[in-house]
Motif scaffolding. Sequence first.
Motif, mmCIF file in Angstrom:
data_model
loop_
_atom_site.group_PDB
_atom_site.id
_atom_site.type_symbol
_atom_site.label_atom_id
_atom_site.label_comp_id
_atom_site.label_asym_id
_atom_site.label_seq_id
_atom_site.Cartn_x
_atom_site.Cartn_y
_atom_site.Cartn_z
ATOM 1 N N PRO A 126 -32.373 2.635 -33.641
ATOM 2 C CA PRO A 126 -31.661 3.895 -33.398
ATOM 3 C C PRO A 126 -30.891 3.886 -32.082
ATOM 4 N N ALA A 127 -31.447 3.260 -31.050
ATOM 5 C CA ALA A 127 -30.738 3.206 -29.767
ATOM 6 C C ALA A 127 -29.455 2.397 -29.888
ATOM 7 N N GLN A 128 -29.496 1.295 -30.628
ATOM 8 C CA GLN A 128 -28.286 0.503 -30.837
ATOM 9 C C GLN A 128 -27.256 1.292 -31.638
ATOM 10 N N VAL A 129 -27.718 1.984 -32.644
ATOM 11 C CA VAL A 129 -26.794 2.792 -33.458
ATOM 12 C C VAL A 129 -26.053 3.793 -32.580
ATOM 13 N N GLU A 130 -26.771 4.480 -31.706
ATOM 14 C CA GLU A 130 -26.139 5.487 -30.857
ATOM 15 C C GLU A 130 -25.233 4.863 -29.805
ATOM 16 N N ARG A 131 -25.630 3.710 -29.261
ATOM 17 C CA ARG A 131 -24.767 3.046 -28.276
ATOM 18 C C ARG A 131 -23.427 2.684 -28.888
ATOM 19 N N VAL A 132 -23.457 2.125 -30.079
ATOM 20 C CA VAL A 132 -22.219 1.732 -30.752
ATOM 21 C C VAL A 132 -21.377 2.948 -31.071
ATOM 22 N N ALA A 133 -22.010 4.007 -31.597
ATOM 23 C CA ALA A 133 -21.260 5.211 -31.946
ATOM 24 C C ALA A 133 -20.580 5.828 -30.731
ATOM 25 N N ALA A 134 -21.287 5.843 -29.608
ATOM 26 C CA ALA A 134 -20.702 6.417 -28.397
ATOM 27 C C ALA A 134 -19.495 5.629 -27.938
ATOM 28 N N ARG A 135 -19.563 4.306 -28.042
ATOM 29 C CA ARG A 135 -18.412 3.501 -27.623
ATOM 30 C C ARG A 135 -17.244 3.641 -28.595
ATOM 31 N N LEU A 136 -17.530 3.724 -29.887
ATOM 32 C CA LEU A 136 -16.470 3.922 -30.873
ATOM 33 C C LEU A 136 -15.718 5.226 -30.616
ATOM 34 N N ALA A 137 -16.450 6.246 -30.224
ATOM 35 C CA ALA A 137 -15.834 7.556 -30.007
ATOM 36 C C ALA A 137 -14.855 7.550 -28.837
ATOM 37 N N GLN A 138 -14.917 6.525 -27.991
ATOM 38 C CA GLN A 138 -14.020 6.430 -26.848
ATOM 39 C C GLN A 138 -12.736 5.667 -27.153
ATOM 40 N N ALA A 139 -12.578 5.211 -28.387
ATOM 41 C CA ALA A 139 -11.405 4.406 -28.748
ATOM 42 C C ALA A 139 -10.131 5.234 -28.660
ATOM 43 N N SER A 140 -9.031 4.558 -28.404
ATOM 44 C CA SER A 140 -7.728 5.216 -28.438
ATOM 45 C C SER A 140 -7.285 5.373 -29.887
ATOM 46 N N PRO A 141 -6.358 6.282 -30.166
ATOM 47 C CA PRO A 141 -5.911 6.452 -31.558
ATOM 48 C C PRO A 141 -5.357 5.182 -32.178
ATOM 49 N N ARG A 142 -4.743 4.343 -31.388
ATOM 50 C CA ARG A 142 -4.117 3.135 -31.924
ATOM 51 C C ARG A 142 -5.101 2.029 -32.255
ATOM 52 N N GLN A 143 -6.209 1.971 -31.549
ATOM 53 C CA GLN A 143 -7.117 0.833 -31.685
ATOM 54 C C GLN A 143 -7.783 0.780 -33.062
ATOM 55 N N VAL A 144 -7.854 -0.417 -33.636
ATOM 56 C CA VAL A 144 -8.688 -0.670 -34.798
ATOM 57 C C VAL A 144 -10.111 -0.879 -34.281
ATOM 58 N N ARG A 145 -11.035 -0.118 -34.849
ATOM 59 C CA ARG A 145 -12.409 -0.100 -34.349
ATOM 60 C C ARG A 145 -13.278 -1.005 -35.212
ATOM 61 N N VAL A 146 -13.777 -2.072 -34.600
ATOM 62 C CA VAL A 146 -14.512 -3.124 -35.308
ATOM 63 C C VAL A 146 -15.932 -3.199 -34.763
ATOM 64 N N PRO A 267 -5.919 0.077 -45.877
ATOM 65 C CA PRO A 267 -5.528 1.319 -45.225
ATOM 66 C C PRO A 267 -6.669 1.867 -44.380
ATOM 67 N N LEU A 268 -6.331 2.317 -43.173
ATOM 68 C CA LEU A 268 -7.330 2.867 -42.267
ATOM 69 C C LEU A 268 -7.054 4.347 -42.056
ATOM 70 N N ALA A 269 -8.063 5.052 -41.586
ATOM 71 C CA ALA A 269 -7.920 6.487 -41.348
ATOM 72 C C ALA A 269 -6.900 6.728 -40.231
ATOM 73 N N SER A 270 -6.163 7.805 -40.351
ATOM 74 C CA SER A 270 -5.229 8.210 -39.299
ATOM 75 C C SER A 270 -6.005 8.643 -38.075
ATOM 76 N N ARG A 271 -5.558 8.203 -36.910
ATOM 77 C CA ARG A 271 -6.166 8.639 -35.644
ATOM 78 C C ARG A 271 -5.106 9.293 -34.766
ATOM 79 N N ALA A 272 -4.152 9.945 -35.370
ATOM 80 C CA ALA A 272 -3.048 10.518 -34.603
ATOM 81 C C ALA A 272 -3.532 11.526 -33.594
ATOM 82 N N THR A 273 -2.934 11.489 -32.432
ATOM 83 C CA THR A 273 -3.264 12.474 -31.392
ATOM 84 C C THR A 273 -2.562 13.787 -31.665
ATOM 85 N N ALA A 274 -3.130 14.858 -31.163
ATOM 86 C CA ALA A 274 -2.507 16.170 -31.344
ATOM 87 C C ALA A 274 -1.241 16.243 -30.497
ATOM 88 N N PRO A 275 -0.207 16.959 -30.993
ATOM 89 C CA PRO A 275 1.043 17.054 -30.233
ATOM 90 C C PRO A 275 0.833 17.858 -28.944
#
Length: 275
Positions: A126-146, A267-275
């Motif tokens: 569970p700790a690893q799951v949360e560590r990964v999720a927290a880092r993914l949430a910091q990605a920029s809209p453009r980045q492909v998250r792997v 196809p990947l999900a849109s991560r567009a930033t708000a205007p």
Amino acid sequence: MSCLLQVSDPHFGTEQPEVLQALERLAHALAPQAVLLSGDITQRATRRQFAAARAFAERLTAPVVAIPGNHDIPLFQLAARVFSPYGRYTEAFGADLEPVFACDDWLVVTVNTTRWYRHEDGEVSPAQVERVAARLAQASPRQVRVVVTHQPVLVTRPEDRQNRLHGRAAAVARWTAAGADLIVGGHIHLPFVRPLDERFPGCPPTAWAVQAGTAVSTRVRWDAPNSVNVLRAEASGDGAQRVCVVERWDHSAADKAFTRVDLLRLPLASRATAP
């Protein structure tokens, strides 16, 4: 178009010199942003095998993002397995067992899914799951998250079911909710690409499992030759249009080279930033 090269399960100690040389030529030609070395780097976790793997990594022109596999923990030397399971690995590849790589187009978050008390199968805590999720949430809209694991979260054949990652259901749900686009792995020496919602209901249809074969080892499956994956990112500047191209490159003994045998546009999900 920027790319990553996924090299899995080379099993140094069983490597084929001609295949290894072909892989080095491919890596130099691609000039990837990073090489993902997704476990089972050695066959029996000996210092000699790790030294050969480290020398290979140093001959590449790109950063190497590595994680251990179950074969990278000593099997027959019980004291080393219990008290220093990653000692030889860290001598060759450093103390960080879960490195992160980031650039304009990519965010790669790795997970050490091996355990000294498990022979082949792996698990995620569970700790690893949360560590990964927290880092993914910091990605920029453009980045492909792997996310990179060694053992797979999804398999396609009944004989591989026992090799699936323990804790996979909670991990896949949490990571895809946090924005994971791809979960890539190895371990079973069978390359394939599948949508995660095929096995995990509720996942977005734009999240994918990407598996690699064995890169250079003699330990190939009868219907899967030595192979690697090339991941290419396509995205608009604001992340509104995002695609990951996954290419499978197999080694051809006749050509003495890796050749592209398959290409999928995911196809990947849109991560567009708000205007």
